[in-house]
Design an enzyme around this catalytic site. Structure first.
Site, PDB file in Angstrom:
ATOM      1  N   GLY A 250       0.817  -1.212   0.000  1.00  0.00           N
ATOM      2  CA  GLY A 250       0.000   0.000   0.000  1.00  0.00           C
ATOM      3  C   GLY A 250       0.848   1.259   0.000  1.00  0.00           C
ATOM      4  O   GLY A 250       0.533   2.238  -0.690  1.00  0.00           O
ATOM      5  N   ASP A 251       1.940   1.241   0.769  1.00  0.00           N
ATOM      6  CA  ASP A 251       2.860   2.384   0.796  1.00  0.00           C
ATOM      7  C   ASP A 251       3.507   2.579  -0.576  1.00  0.00           C
ATOM      8  O   ASP A 251       3.716   3.705  -1.033  1.00  0.00           O
ATOM      9  CB  ASP A 251       3.946   2.167   1.848  1.00  0.00           C
ATOM     10  CG  ASP A 251       3.375   1.807   3.210  1.00  0.00           C
ATOM     11  OD1 ASP A 251       2.322   2.365   3.565  1.00  0.00           O
ATOM     12  OD2 ASP A 251       3.974   0.966   3.899  1.00  0.00           O
TER      13      ASP A 251
END
Length: 300
Positions: A250-251
């Protein structure tokens, strides 16, 4: 310039075992370390993509020194505030038959150090992007995101917020450039279980009504949906590959989206870059490299 803030970075110590038996001596088959924290992950992927950025936050003790030295060796530019007491946390990730995480608290962050962070952030301009990612440690006020965004709001900085529930919702009044909940987190905000893409688009637009300019919703193996500032919904799938490690995916999507947008100011391209970067990290044991990202980008 992109700046990331990680309030409680960590060294993640990963140990792999054939089995894990509580109360007994367990032998590892492999062990390795990752330098982590959501903002740190964003900075690492941006650096891999050749995008200039600076990682801000707090470090302490010899573990903090090791984390900073390790990031610098990767080419990541850091401007951490060194605390006088405590140690940057070491988290233990046990990978056996089942996966177990032991996450440490991290050091206490005094008010004087918070003020030092504010002074650094005061130097940002409207040409800058500020990424606020992750939870707030117990030693900090729970409204830290609001304090930062409220202090800088008049500068028209691009805020990127990757957080959950109240942290995310309370940031909306400051009109963040981008927010990135996953589909489960989006449903949690409204007390619902979202089952269709139409539902995801509808509730992403509800967050736009509350102030967000762009809402990027990740859907794990089902890709992602972006509702952009023009209220246009974009859908993208995921490239083919075997998931090896979802930590940091996600990052990486946030990093890829920001890199893509800064390159072309085009939301479709930014979404593709985000999907490629997120998938590249998921398909590898570490975080996405530039070659991995652009190889997947060609397939989207």
């Amino acid at each position: 310039m992109i700046y990331t803030v990680t309030f409680n970075p960590a060294i993640d110590y990963v140990v792999e075992l054939v089995s894990f038996n509580l109360g007994e001596v367990n032998r590892t088959t492999r062990e390795y370390m990752n330098l982590g924290g959501k903002g740190v992950n964003v900075s690492r992927v941006l650096t891999n993509l050749g995008v200039k950025n600076t990682a801000l936050g707090f470090i302490a003790g010899f573990t903090g020194d090791a984390l900073e030295k390790g990031l610098n060796s990767m080419g990541v530019t850091t401007d951490f505030i060194k605390l006088n007491e405590g140690s940057t946390r070491i988290n233990v990730n046990i990978k056996g038959v089942t996966e177990t995480d032991i996450n440490a608290r991290g050091p206490e962050i005094p008010h004087s150090s918070i003020e030092k962070l504010f002074l650094k952030l005061d130097n940002l301009t409207q040409d800058d992007t500020l990424v606020l990612a992750g939870s707030i440690p117990a030693s900090l006020p729970s409204d830290m995101y609001e304090r930062i965004m409220g202090r800088l709001y008049h500068k028209k900085i691009r805020f990127v917020v990757d957080a959950t529930k109240d942290l995310l919702v309370k940031s909306l009044k400051f009109e963040p450039f981008l927010i990135k909940p996953n589909s489960h987190e989006l449903g949690e905000i409204f007390g619902l279980e979202l089952k269709t893409e139409n539902e995801i688009v509808y509730y992403a637009r509800e967050l736009k009504k509350q102030g967000a300019r762009n809402v990027l919703v990740s859907m794990a193996g089902n890709g992602a949906i972006l509702v952009d500032e023009n209220n246009i919904a974009h859908r993208i799938g995921t490239p083919k590959g075997k998931v090896k490690n979802s930590v940091g995916a996600g990052d990486s999507m946030v990093a890829g989206f920001c890199a893509g947008y800064l390159e072309k100011q085009d939301y479709k391209y930014a979404l593709k870059m985000g999907a490629a970067a997120g998938s590249a990290s998921a398909f590898s044991e570490g975080l996405a490299t530039k070659d991995e990202v652009f190889a997947l980008l060609k397939t989207l």
